[in-house]
Design an enzyme around this catalytic site. Structure first.
Site, PDB file in Angstrom:
ATOM      1  N   GLU A 115       0.840  -1.208   0.000  1.00  0.00           N
ATOM      2  CA  GLU A 115       0.000   0.000   0.000  1.00  0.00           C
ATOM      3  C   GLU A 115       0.873   1.255   0.000  1.00  0.00           C
ATOM      4  O   GLU A 115       0.575   2.229  -0.703  1.00  0.00           O
ATOM      5  CB  GLU A 115      -0.928  -0.015   1.216  1.00  0.00           C
ATOM      6  CG  GLU A 115      -1.927  -1.162   1.153  1.00  0.00           C
ATOM      7  CD  GLU A 115      -2.894  -1.170   2.326  1.00  0.00           C
ATOM      8  OE1 GLU A 115      -2.447  -1.373   3.468  1.00  0.00           O
ATOM      9  OE2 GLU A 115      -4.095  -0.953   2.094  1.00  0.00           O
ATOM     10  N   GLU A 135      -3.817 -10.254   3.941  1.00  0.00           N
ATOM     11  CA  GLU A 135      -4.800  -9.776   4.923  1.00  0.00           C
ATOM     12  C   GLU A 135      -5.847 -10.842   5.261  1.00  0.00           C
ATOM     13  O   GLU A 135      -6.228 -11.009   6.417  1.00  0.00           O
ATOM     14  CB  GLU A 135      -5.492  -8.499   4.393  1.00  0.00           C
ATOM     15  CG  GLU A 135      -4.691  -7.221   4.583  1.00  0.00           C
ATOM     16  CD  GLU A 135      -3.600  -6.997   3.538  1.00  0.00           C
ATOM     17  OE1 GLU A 135      -3.325  -7.895   2.718  1.00  0.00           O
ATOM     18  OE2 GLU A 135      -3.028  -5.899   3.543  1.00  0.00           O
TER      19      GLU A 135
HETATM   20  C1  1HE Z   1       6.365  -8.901  12.170  1.00  0.00           C
HETATM   21  C2  1HE Z   1       5.715  -8.672  10.936  1.00  0.00           C
HETATM   22  C3  1HE Z   1       4.485  -7.942  10.964  1.00  0.00           C
HETATM   23  C4  1HE Z   1       7.488  -9.820  10.555  1.00  0.00           C
HETATM   24  N1  1HE Z   1       4.051  -7.497  12.151  1.00  0.00           N
HETATM   25  N2  1HE Z   1       5.887  -8.440  13.319  1.00  0.00           N
HETATM   26  N3  1HE Z   1       1.884  -8.678   7.105  1.00  0.00           N
HETATM   27  C5  1HE Z   1       2.080  -9.997   7.042  1.00  0.00           C
HETATM   28  O1  1HE Z   1       1.177 -10.788   7.232  1.00  0.00           O
HETATM   29  C6  1HE Z   1       3.473 -10.440   6.769  1.00  0.00           C
HETATM   30  C7  1HE Z   1       4.017 -11.200   7.941  1.00  0.00           C
HETATM   31  N4  1HE Z   1       5.464 -11.407   7.805  1.00  0.00           N
HETATM   32  C8  1HE Z   1       5.991 -12.385   7.057  1.00  0.00           C
HETATM   33  O2  1HE Z   1       5.309 -13.074   6.321  1.00  0.00           O
HETATM   34  C9  1HE Z   1       7.487 -12.559   7.115  1.00  0.00           C
HETATM   35  O3  1HE Z   1       7.931 -11.990   8.332  1.00  0.00           O
HETATM   36  C10 1HE Z   1       8.246 -11.876   5.956  1.00  0.00           C
HETATM   37  C11 1HE Z   1       7.997 -12.643   4.650  1.00  0.00           C
HETATM   38  C12 1HE Z   1       7.852 -10.412   5.774  1.00  0.00           C
HETATM   39  C13 1HE Z   1       9.761 -11.897   6.290  1.00  0.00           C
HETATM   40  O4  1HE Z   1      10.176 -13.222   6.592  1.00  0.00           O
HETATM   41  P1  1HE Z   1      11.559 -13.440   7.361  1.00  0.00           P
HETATM   42  O5  1HE Z   1      11.787 -14.937   7.440  1.00  0.00           O
HETATM   43  O6  1HE Z   1      12.634 -12.613   6.756  1.00  0.00           O
HETATM   44  O7  1HE Z   1      11.345 -12.828   8.851  1.00  0.00           O
HETATM   45  P2  1HE Z   1      10.553 -13.466  10.094  1.00  0.00           P
HETATM   46  O8  1HE Z   1      11.465 -14.384  10.835  1.00  0.00           O
HETATM   47  O9  1HE Z   1       9.243 -13.982   9.710  1.00  0.00           O
HETATM   48  O10 1HE Z   1      10.283 -12.154  10.979  1.00  0.00           O
HETATM   49  C14 1HE Z   1      11.296 -11.535  11.772  1.00  0.00           C
HETATM   50  C15 1HE Z   1      10.603 -10.860  12.931  1.00  0.00           C
HETATM   51  O11 1HE Z   1       9.740  -9.839  12.424  1.00  0.00           O
HETATM   52  C16 1HE Z   1       9.695 -11.813  13.712  1.00  0.00           C
HETATM   53  O12 1HE Z   1       9.689 -11.361  15.059  1.00  0.00           O
HETATM   54  P3  1HE Z   1      10.604 -12.117  16.185  1.00  0.00           P
HETATM   55  O13 1HE Z   1      10.267 -11.393  17.451  1.00  0.00           O
HETATM   56  O14 1HE Z   1      10.186 -13.551  16.155  1.00  0.00           O
HETATM   57  O15 1HE Z   1      12.018 -11.909  15.730  1.00  0.00           O
HETATM   58  C17 1HE Z   1       8.327 -11.553  13.123  1.00  0.00           C
HETATM   59  O16 1HE Z   1       7.275 -11.877  14.004  1.00  0.00           O
HETATM   60  C18 1HE Z   1       8.413 -10.047  12.890  1.00  0.00           C
HETATM   61  N5  1HE Z   1       7.465  -9.614  11.879  1.00  0.00           N
HETATM   62  N6  1HE Z   1       6.418  -9.257   9.945  1.00  0.00           N
HETATM   63  C19 1HE Z   1       4.740  -7.760  13.296  1.00  0.00           C
HETATM   64  N7  1HE Z   1       3.807  -7.655   9.826  1.00  0.00           N
HETATM   65  C20 1HE Z   1      -3.041  -0.682   7.071  1.00  0.00           C
HETATM   66  S1  1HE Z   1      -3.636  -2.219   6.905  1.00  0.00           S
HETATM   67  C21 1HE Z   1      -2.375  -3.197   6.266  1.00  0.00           C
HETATM   68  C22 1HE Z   1      -2.669  -4.634   6.518  1.00  0.00           C
HETATM   69  C23 1HE Z   1      -1.453  -5.472   6.395  1.00  0.00           C
HETATM   70  O17 1HE Z   1      -0.355  -5.017   6.217  1.00  0.00           O
HETATM   71  S2  1HE Z   1      -1.714  -7.155   6.552  1.00  0.00           S
HETATM   72  C24 1HE Z   1      -0.184  -7.870   6.209  1.00  0.00           C
HETATM   73  C25 1HE Z   1       0.646  -8.036   7.448  1.00  0.00           C
END
Ligand code: 1HE
Length: 263
Positions: A115, A135
């Site tokens: 976005e 989402e």
């Molecule tokens: C997060 C977030 C997040 C990572 N909010 N903490 N977005 C998503 O659904 C995408 C979710 N994220 C992922 O699918 C993956 O993290 C990625 C593909 C982006 C990256 O993968 P990777 O292997 O490099 O990293 P990771 O090990 O998954 O994440 C590292 C840390 O970042 C981990 O936290 P930790 O405390 O375990 O180290 C994750 O939990 C954290 N992390 N993404 C919070 N999004 C205005 S409305 C908009 C609506 C949306 O955007 S919905 C889509 C949300």
């Protein structure tokens, strides 16, 4: 002289009239929480004041993982509305401000990250970039303007597919879908975005303002209304002192010509 300001969420550097804005929370994949939205608002306002064009990119392995899902868990419905409307306001500062914004994309460009990229005026992706709208998997909906901007870029059928099926789109596919305008080799997105920003910054500022503000609005108008508005903007820009000087410079052979590609 380059000037740098690093906050917890966003880095900012001004160099030769180009603002370089970096999402700077790599340990959370640049996920955007409420404070990050405010940090983006502050650097956008600053870039508007002092730059002629801006590049936005992500520090670390990804551009942006979208909404910070950890913060979103405890929100009430009205807090959700307020949050979404704030994203809208800040992304509109980018889309309908006075300077062109180029996004340099790599790794995850997901949810709110897509976005944000959709609010910029030109998107450059390197080959590691992938786009998704998970989402539905999270039980939520786009809230950062995606249903308006991303849907207009790729078309509502493709966005519906992405949202219903979790389809992940590669950089090459994204270019075919009109989600990005350039695909470059790994690690080259910022360099290309900066080159494009320098080109845009060399235009007349009023022309840039007209391009970024008039084109998306005219697209939403009826054909005759669009033509009517176009004439006024054309007349307003072409009679400005800067246009007069630039037109004269071309006629006196002091300005560059349009070059065929590859020359
Ligand atoms: C997060 C977030 C997040 C990572 N909010 N903490 N977005 C998503 O659904 C995408 C979710 N994220 C992922 O699918 C993956 O993290 C990625 C593909 C982006 C990256 O993968 P990777 O292997 O490099 O990293 P990771 O090990 O998954 O994440 C590292 C840390 O970042 C981990 O936290 P930790 O405390 O375990 O180290 C994750 O939990 C954290 N992390 N993404 C919070 N999004 C205005 S409305 C908009 C609506 C949306 O955007 S919905 C889509 C949300």
């Amino acid at each position: 002289m380059a000037e740098a300001a690093i906050s917890e969420f966003v880095s900012y550097e001004l160099s030769d009239g180009i603002a370089h804005v970096g999402l700077n929370r790599p340990e959370k994949r640049n996920a955007i929480n409420d404070r990050a939205v405010e940090a983006i608002a502050a650097v956008v306002a600053r870039a508007e004041r002092e730059a002629k064009a801006a590049v936005i990119f992500g520090h670390g392995k990804h551009f942006c993982a979208g909404l910070d899902l950890a913060e979103h868990v405890q929100k009430t419905p009205i807090e959700g509305v307020r949050g979404s409307r704030r994203w809208h306001a800040v992304f509109s500062m980018i889309e309908h401000g006075t300077i062109p914004w180029i996004s340099a994309l790599h790794g995850a460009v997901v949810g709110g990250g897509l976005e944000l990229a959709s609010a910029t005026h030109i998107r450059v992706a390197d080959r590691t970039a992938f786009m998704a709208l998970p989402e539905g998997q999270r039980g939520i909906f786009v809230g950062g303007g995606g249903s308006v901007r991303a849907a207009r870029l790729m078309g509502v059928a493709r966005m519906t597919d992405m949202m219903l099926t979790g389809r992940v789109v590669s950089a090459e596919e994204a270019e075919r879908w009109n989600l990005v305008q350039y695909v470059v080799d790994e690690g080259q997105a910022r360099r290309k975005a900066e080159e494009l920003a320098r080109a845009a910054a060399s235009n007349a500022e009023l022309s840039n303002y007209a391009v970024i503000n008039a084109l998306p609005r005219i697209q939403d108008m009826a054909k005759e209304d669009g033509l009517f508005v176009e004439s006024f903007i054309a007349s307003f820009t072409s009679t400005s002192p800067e246009a007069e000087e630039r037109l004269r410079a071309f006629l006196e052979k002091r300005a560059g010509k349009v070059q065929a590609p590859g020359t």
